[in-house]
Design an enzyme around this catalytic site. Structure first.
Site, PDB file in Angstrom:
ATOM      1  N   ASN A 168      -8.785   1.345 -11.477  1.00 24.73           N
ATOM      2  CA  ASN A 168      -9.025   0.490 -12.655  1.00 24.73           C
ATOM      3  C   ASN A 168      -9.172  -0.999 -12.334  1.00 24.73           C
ATOM      4  O   ASN A 168      -9.910  -1.705 -13.001  1.00 24.73           O
ATOM      5  CB  ASN A 168      -7.958   0.738 -13.727  1.00 24.73           C
ATOM      6  CG  ASN A 168      -6.564   0.505 -13.234  1.00 24.73           C
ATOM      7  OD1 ASN A 168      -6.283   0.568 -12.049  1.00 24.73           O
ATOM      8  ND2 ASN A 168      -5.657   0.230 -14.158  1.00 24.73           N
ATOM      9  N   LYS A 191      -6.317   2.474   1.491  1.00 27.38           N
ATOM     10  CA  LYS A 191      -7.240   3.495   0.992  1.00 27.38           C
ATOM     11  C   LYS A 191      -7.493   3.252  -0.486  1.00 27.38           C
ATOM     12  O   LYS A 191      -6.616   3.449  -1.317  1.00 27.38           O
ATOM     13  CB  LYS A 191      -6.649   4.906   1.172  1.00 27.38           C
ATOM     14  CG  LYS A 191      -7.711   5.976   0.905  1.00 27.38           C
ATOM     15  CD  LYS A 191      -7.156   7.335   0.590  1.00 27.38           C
ATOM     16  CE  LYS A 191      -6.768   7.508  -0.860  1.00 27.38           C
ATOM     17  NZ  LYS A 191      -7.873   7.374  -1.828  1.00 27.38           N
ATOM     18  N   GLY A 243      -0.879   4.119  -8.732  1.00 25.32           N
ATOM     19  CA  GLY A 243      -1.587   5.272  -9.282  1.00 25.32           C
ATOM     20  C   GLY A 243      -0.734   5.979 -10.312  1.00 25.32           C
ATOM     21  O   GLY A 243       0.194   5.394 -10.891  1.00 25.32           O
ATOM     22  N   SER A 244      -1.021   7.263 -10.504  1.00 27.25           N
ATOM     23  CA  SER A 244      -0.351   8.002 -11.581  1.00 27.25           C
ATOM     24  C   SER A 244       1.039   8.477 -11.167  1.00 27.25           C
ATOM     25  O   SER A 244       1.353   8.560  -9.965  1.00 27.25           O
ATOM     26  CB  SER A 244      -1.212   9.205 -11.961  1.00 27.25           C
ATOM     27  OG  SER A 244      -1.300  10.058 -10.844  1.00 27.25           O
ATOM     28  N   PRO A 246       2.282  11.644 -11.336  1.00 26.67           N
ATOM     29  CA  PRO A 246       2.303  12.854 -10.498  1.00 26.67           C
ATOM     30  C   PRO A 246       1.992  12.542  -9.032  1.00 26.67           C
ATOM     31  O   PRO A 246       2.653  13.076  -8.130  1.00 26.67           O
ATOM     32  CB  PRO A 246       1.213  13.742 -11.119  1.00 26.67           C
ATOM     33  CG  PRO A 246       1.023  13.239 -12.508  1.00 26.67           C
ATOM     34  CD  PRO A 246       1.369  11.787 -12.486  1.00 26.67           C
ATOM     35  N   THR A 247       1.012  11.670  -8.771  1.00 29.31           N
ATOM     36  CA  THR A 247       0.698  11.359  -7.359  1.00 29.31           C
ATOM     37  C   THR A 247       1.821  10.520  -6.755  1.00 29.31           C
ATOM     38  O   THR A 247       2.191  10.711  -5.593  1.00 29.31           O
ATOM     39  CB  THR A 247      -0.648  10.610  -7.243  1.00 29.31           C
ATOM     40  OG1 THR A 247      -1.616  11.274  -8.028  1.00 29.31           O
ATOM     41  CG2 THR A 247      -1.133  10.549  -5.823  1.00 29.31           C
ATOM     42  N   GLU A 265       3.772   1.714  -8.003  1.00 26.86           N
ATOM     43  CA  GLU A 265       3.319   1.094  -9.259  1.00 26.86           C
ATOM     44  C   GLU A 265       2.637   2.199 -10.051  1.00 26.86           C
ATOM     45  O   GLU A 265       1.496   2.568  -9.753  1.00 26.86           O
ATOM     46  CB  GLU A 265       2.333  -0.048  -8.958  1.00 26.86           C
ATOM     47  CG  GLU A 265       2.949  -1.244  -8.278  1.00 26.86           C
ATOM     48  CD  GLU A 265       3.859  -2.052  -9.195  1.00 26.86           C
ATOM     49  OE1 GLU A 265       3.821  -1.858 -10.427  1.00 26.86           O
ATOM     50  OE2 GLU A 265       4.634  -2.867  -8.671  1.00 26.86           O
ATOM     51  N   CYS A 299      -2.730   0.037 -16.871  1.00 24.72           N
ATOM     52  CA  CYS A 299      -1.404   0.657 -16.817  1.00 24.72           C
ATOM     53  C   CYS A 299      -0.423   0.042 -17.807  1.00 24.72           C
ATOM     54  O   CYS A 299       0.409   0.730 -18.385  1.00 24.72           O
ATOM     55  CB  CYS A 299      -0.847   0.545 -15.409  1.00 24.72           C
ATOM     56  SG  CYS A 299      -0.843  -1.152 -14.803  1.00 24.72           S
ATOM     57  N   GLU A 401       0.663   9.070 -21.125  1.00 27.83           N
ATOM     58  CA  GLU A 401      -0.293   8.002 -20.835  1.00 27.83           C
ATOM     59  C   GLU A 401      -1.712   8.572 -20.922  1.00 27.83           C
ATOM     60  O   GLU A 401      -2.073   9.486 -20.184  1.00 27.83           O
ATOM     61  CB  GLU A 401      -0.052   7.462 -19.421  1.00 27.83           C
ATOM     62  CG  GLU A 401      -0.953   6.292 -19.098  1.00 27.83           C
ATOM     63  CD  GLU A 401      -0.849   5.847 -17.640  1.00 27.83           C
ATOM     64  OE1 GLU A 401      -0.807   6.703 -16.751  1.00 27.83           O
ATOM     65  OE2 GLU A 401      -0.827   4.631 -17.403  1.00 27.83           O
ATOM     66  N   GLU A 478       5.653  -5.893  -7.337  1.00 25.79           N
ATOM     67  CA  GLU A 478       4.570  -6.612  -6.694  1.00 25.79           C
ATOM     68  C   GLU A 478       4.597  -8.036  -7.241  1.00 25.79           C
ATOM     69  O   GLU A 478       5.112  -8.292  -8.340  1.00 25.79           O
ATOM     70  CB  GLU A 478       3.223  -5.937  -6.985  1.00 25.79           C
ATOM     71  CG  GLU A 478       3.140  -4.586  -6.267  1.00 25.79           C
ATOM     72  CD  GLU A 478       1.766  -3.978  -6.159  1.00 25.79           C
ATOM     73  OE1 GLU A 478       1.045  -3.961  -7.167  1.00 25.79           O
ATOM     74  OE2 GLU A 478       1.422  -3.482  -5.066  1.00 25.79           O
TER      75      GLU A 478
HETATM   76  P1  NAD Z   1      -4.176   8.816  -9.059  1.00 26.77           P
HETATM   77  O1  NAD Z   1      -2.718   9.004  -8.931  1.00 26.77           O
HETATM   78  O2  NAD Z   1      -5.012   9.978  -9.392  1.00 26.77           O
HETATM   79  O3  NAD Z   1      -4.780   8.237  -7.683  1.00 26.77           O
HETATM   80  C1  NAD Z   1      -4.327   7.040  -7.124  1.00 26.77           C
HETATM   81  C2  NAD Z   1      -4.655   7.012  -5.644  1.00 26.77           C
HETATM   82  O4  NAD Z   1      -3.903   8.012  -4.970  1.00 26.77           O
HETATM   83  C3  NAD Z   1      -6.125   7.295  -5.309  1.00 26.77           C
HETATM   84  O5  NAD Z   1      -6.523   6.450  -4.273  1.00 26.77           O
HETATM   85  C4  NAD Z   1      -6.086   8.748  -4.850  1.00 26.77           C
HETATM   86  O6  NAD Z   1      -7.127   9.089  -3.967  1.00 26.77           O
HETATM   87  C5  NAD Z   1      -4.751   8.786  -4.134  1.00 26.77           C
HETATM   88  N1  NAD Z   1      -4.137  10.107  -3.995  1.00 26.77           N
HETATM   89  C6  NAD Z   1      -4.341  11.220  -4.744  1.00 26.77           C
HETATM   90  N2  NAD Z   1      -3.538  12.212  -4.330  1.00 26.77           N
HETATM   91  C7  NAD Z   1      -2.811  11.726  -3.300  1.00 26.77           C
HETATM   92  C8  NAD Z   1      -1.782  12.264  -2.468  1.00 26.77           C
HETATM   93  N3  NAD Z   1      -1.363  13.514  -2.599  1.00 26.77           N
HETATM   94  N4  NAD Z   1      -1.225  11.455  -1.536  1.00 26.77           N
HETATM   95  C9  NAD Z   1      -1.626  10.168  -1.398  1.00 26.77           C
HETATM   96  N5  NAD Z   1      -2.603   9.604  -2.153  1.00 26.77           N
HETATM   97  C10 NAD Z   1      -3.182  10.369  -3.094  1.00 26.77           C
HETATM   98  O7  NAD Z   1      -4.374   7.643 -10.107  1.00 26.77           O
HETATM   99  P2  NAD Z   1      -5.738   7.044 -10.683  1.00 26.77           P
HETATM  100  O8  NAD Z   1      -6.326   8.005 -11.646  1.00 26.77           O
HETATM  101  O9  NAD Z   1      -6.577   6.549  -9.575  1.00 26.77           O
HETATM  102  O10 NAD Z   1      -5.198   5.749 -11.460  1.00 26.77           O
HETATM  103  C11 NAD Z   1      -4.696   5.787 -12.751  1.00 26.77           C
HETATM  104  C12 NAD Z   1      -3.184   5.683 -12.733  1.00 26.77           C
HETATM  105  O11 NAD Z   1      -2.794   4.523 -12.025  1.00 26.77           O
HETATM  106  C13 NAD Z   1      -2.607   5.517 -14.134  1.00 26.77           C
HETATM  107  O12 NAD Z   1      -1.480   6.341 -14.262  1.00 26.77           O
HETATM  108  C14 NAD Z   1      -2.196   4.051 -14.174  1.00 26.77           C
HETATM  109  O13 NAD Z   1      -1.175   3.758 -15.086  1.00 26.77           O
HETATM  110  C15 NAD Z   1      -1.795   3.811 -12.761  1.00 26.77           C
HETATM  111  N6  NAD Z   1      -1.833   2.391 -12.429  1.00 26.77           N
HETATM  112  C16 NAD Z   1      -0.658   1.704 -12.327  1.00 26.77           C
HETATM  113  C17 NAD Z   1      -0.656   0.340 -12.053  1.00 26.77           C
HETATM  114  C18 NAD Z   1       0.634  -0.443 -11.936  1.00 26.77           C
HETATM  115  O14 NAD Z   1       0.592  -1.548 -11.417  1.00 26.77           O
HETATM  116  N7  NAD Z   1       1.760   0.070 -12.393  1.00 26.77           N
HETATM  117  C19 NAD Z   1      -1.866  -0.336 -11.889  1.00 26.77           C
HETATM  118  C20 NAD Z   1      -3.045   0.390 -11.998  1.00 26.77           C
HETATM  119  C21 NAD Z   1      -3.023   1.752 -12.274  1.00 26.77           C
END
Ligand code: NAD
Length: 493
Positions: A168, A191, A243-244, A246-247, A265, A299, A401, A478
């Site tokens: 995002n 990455k 990221g999310s 679950p990840t 985060e 987020c 979310e 951060e």
């Molecule tokens: P995602 O969890 O699907 O992916 C995030 C990253 O993790 C990607 O680069 C993906 O390739 C990588 N990834 C996927 N599986 C992995 C694994 N098993 N091991 C290591 N890396 C892996 O999230 P998304 O759809 O890219 O982003 C949206 C999410 O990010 C939302 O939940 C949002 O709230 C969150 N987000 C949080 C912040 C914050 O600062 N808190 C900022 C931006 C986005």
């Protein structure tokens, strides 16, 4: 150790501000992977035309990137804070110089409106400037002991950091990790999301071009498997993940196997609380910004909008009218306020949440539909910002979310009640209170369980302020001076 002279490697290269590969960046150069494990097709969200195909890196590429970062660490960690600070400031200047071109590339890859992308890239320049400045003031401690003895407490870098980002805020996410990590003397393998691979490589080029040693910032491309291989690499000292949830859970589990440090985060479901004495015009403006910025793909967005019952109907009416004025369109158009959703799959996910909410009894006051624009934008996924009323706290759309432009409108009667309902969430990333009563504002934000709280405003996060989540929204912080704790370790001598 070889004597390092920046002039040995200074290349003023023509930035590859385009969608051409190769997309990995290792030891100071763009390189093609040698060990591909598949490929991702990257689409331009505005038109859904194919931008590029990016090979996913396998273990051999990760080994190369981590080795490059280890070699870079031997040199970079020996620089004084002043030398590192000066070079980070130079990166900031480079980003500002190329700001417009980088912002346009970000729009092409992400689909957000151009004016938003400009702000994102400006904030990247701000982050390098800030960390370049504050790192010069980082010191240890001298602690007198008995007789004439004393101890020193030194703050040292961790080593190679693995950064993993979401799609995002592609370059901003890379920067929020790289700028403080590098300032502290660490090196990084980053990455980006497989959906937005382009601007992290541009950042790598800029970092190298100011004379920061090769290997200090590396980029590898790929999806989940590449990410998990990077997390498992034994030479990586710390995982910094955005990221999310679950990840994030998987990343933390992976970190546990060899006790890597970890910053997470993650997502949010933040409350935006509007009391009856508020300045309604300001609260509506902030509610739009706190829900529909970047097509709702933020987020920290305040997607649970709690409005005092005495002003609820007037507020809802004005909110709907203001939302109707948002302009959905070509993200490169200066007047566009709502751009394209990142992907077809994500748009469908957002629409599924809306249909589910309707089945549970929510009423669509406005939006929540795919908007077909004239060619060449007719294949892009443009969603009208959605306002749902008649919501209850137990609905899926109110609990989870959505990460799209879907606002849940809720009403409340008392301060205690709304605080209790706002806190009833596994997330705790952000939130806001709108009131003209200063005492009430501070009373309420003190009781809300979230890492960032705003009063009478929303979604302000300059790099000078710590950002991160309570509860399942994350671990660590951060930005601000707080982040220095998370990229250093203490040595007591
Ligand atoms: P995602 O969890 O699907 O992916 C995030 C990253 O993790 C990607 O680069 C993906 O390739 C990588 N990834 C996927 N599986 C992995 C694994 N098993 N091991 C290591 N890396 C892996 O999230 P998304 O759809 O890219 O982003 C949206 C999410 O990010 C939302 O939940 C949002 O709230 C969150 N987000 C949080 C912040 C914050 O600062 N808190 C900022 C931006 C986005």
């Amino acid at each position: 150790m070889p004597l390092y002279r920046p002039s040995d490697q200074l290349v003023v290269r023509k930035l590859s501000l385009c969608e051409n590969g190769p997309f990995n960046f290792i030891a100071g150069a763009r390189v093609a992977p040698i060990d591909t494990i598949g490929e991702t097709k990257v689409f331009e969200p505005a038109t859904r035309s194919l931008l590029c195909k990016v090979p996913c890196s396998g273990l051999k590429d990760i080994d190369l990137a981590v080795s490059s970062a280890k070699e870079g660490f031997l040199i970079w960690s020996q620089f004084s804070n002043t030398e590192r600070g000066r070079l980070l400031t130079a990166v900031s200047n480079k980003i500002r110089y190329h700001l417009e071109d980088i912002a346009r590339l970000e729009v092409k890859n992400n689909g957000k409106p151009i004016w938003e992308a400009r702000l994102d890239i400006e904030s990247c320049a701000d982050a390098f400037e800030y960390f370049g400045g504050i790192i010069m003031a980082l010191t240890g401690q001298h602690i007198p002991l008995h007789n004439d003895s004393f101890a020193l407490v030194c703050r040292e870098p961790l080593g190679v950091i693995a950064g993993i980002g979401a799609w995002n805020f592609p370059m901003q996410t890379a920067t929020w990790k790289a700028a403080p990590a590098l300032a502290c003397g660490n090196t990084m393998v980053y990455k980006p999301s497989q959906l937005t691979p382009l601007t992290a490589v541009v950042l790598a080029e800029l970092i190298c071009d100011v004379g920061i040693p090769h290997g200090v910032f590396n980029v590898i491309q790929g999806a989940a498997t590449t990410g998990s291989l990077l997390c498992e690499h034994p030479q990586v000292a710390k995982l910094s993940f955005t990221g999310s949830l679950p990840t994030g859970t998987k990343v933390m589990t992976s970190a546990a196997t060899n006790i890597k440090k970890v910053t997470l985060e993650l997502g949010g479901k933040s409350p935006l609380i509007i009391f009856q004495d508020t300045n309604m015009k300001n609260a509506i403006k902030a509610t739009l910004m706190g829900n529909f910025l970047s097509q709702g793909e933020v987020c920290s967005n305040g997607t649970r909008v709690f409005v005092h019952k005495n002003i609820a109907s007037e507020f809802l009416d004005k909110l709907v009218r203001a939302t109707k004025k948002l302009r959905i369109g070509n993200p490169m158009d200066e007047t566009t306020t709502v751009g394209a959703t990142i992907s077809k799959e994500h748009a469908e996910r957002v629409l599924d949440y809306i249909s589910g909410a309707k089945e549970e009894g929510a009423v669509v006051e406005y939006g929540g539909e795919r908007v077909i624009l004239p060619p060449p934008f007719d294949q892009g996924y443009y969603l009208s910002p959605c306002i749902l009323s008649n919501c209850r706290d137990d609905m899926l759309v109110v609990r989870e979310e959505v990460f799209g432009a879907v606002l849940s409108f809720l009403t409340f009667s008392s301060e205690d009640e709304v605080i209790c309902r706002a806190n009833d969430s596994p997330f705790g990333l952000a939130g806001a209170v709108f009131t003209n009563d200063l005492q009430q504002a501070f009373r309420v934000v003190r009781r809300l369980e979230a890492g960032t709280l705003w009063i009478n405003t929303y979604n302000i996060y300059p790099p000078t302020l710590p950002f991160g989540g309570y509860k399942q929204s994350g671990l660590g912080r951060e930005n601000g001076t707080a982040v220095l704790e998370y990229y250093t370790q203490l040595k007591t001598i």
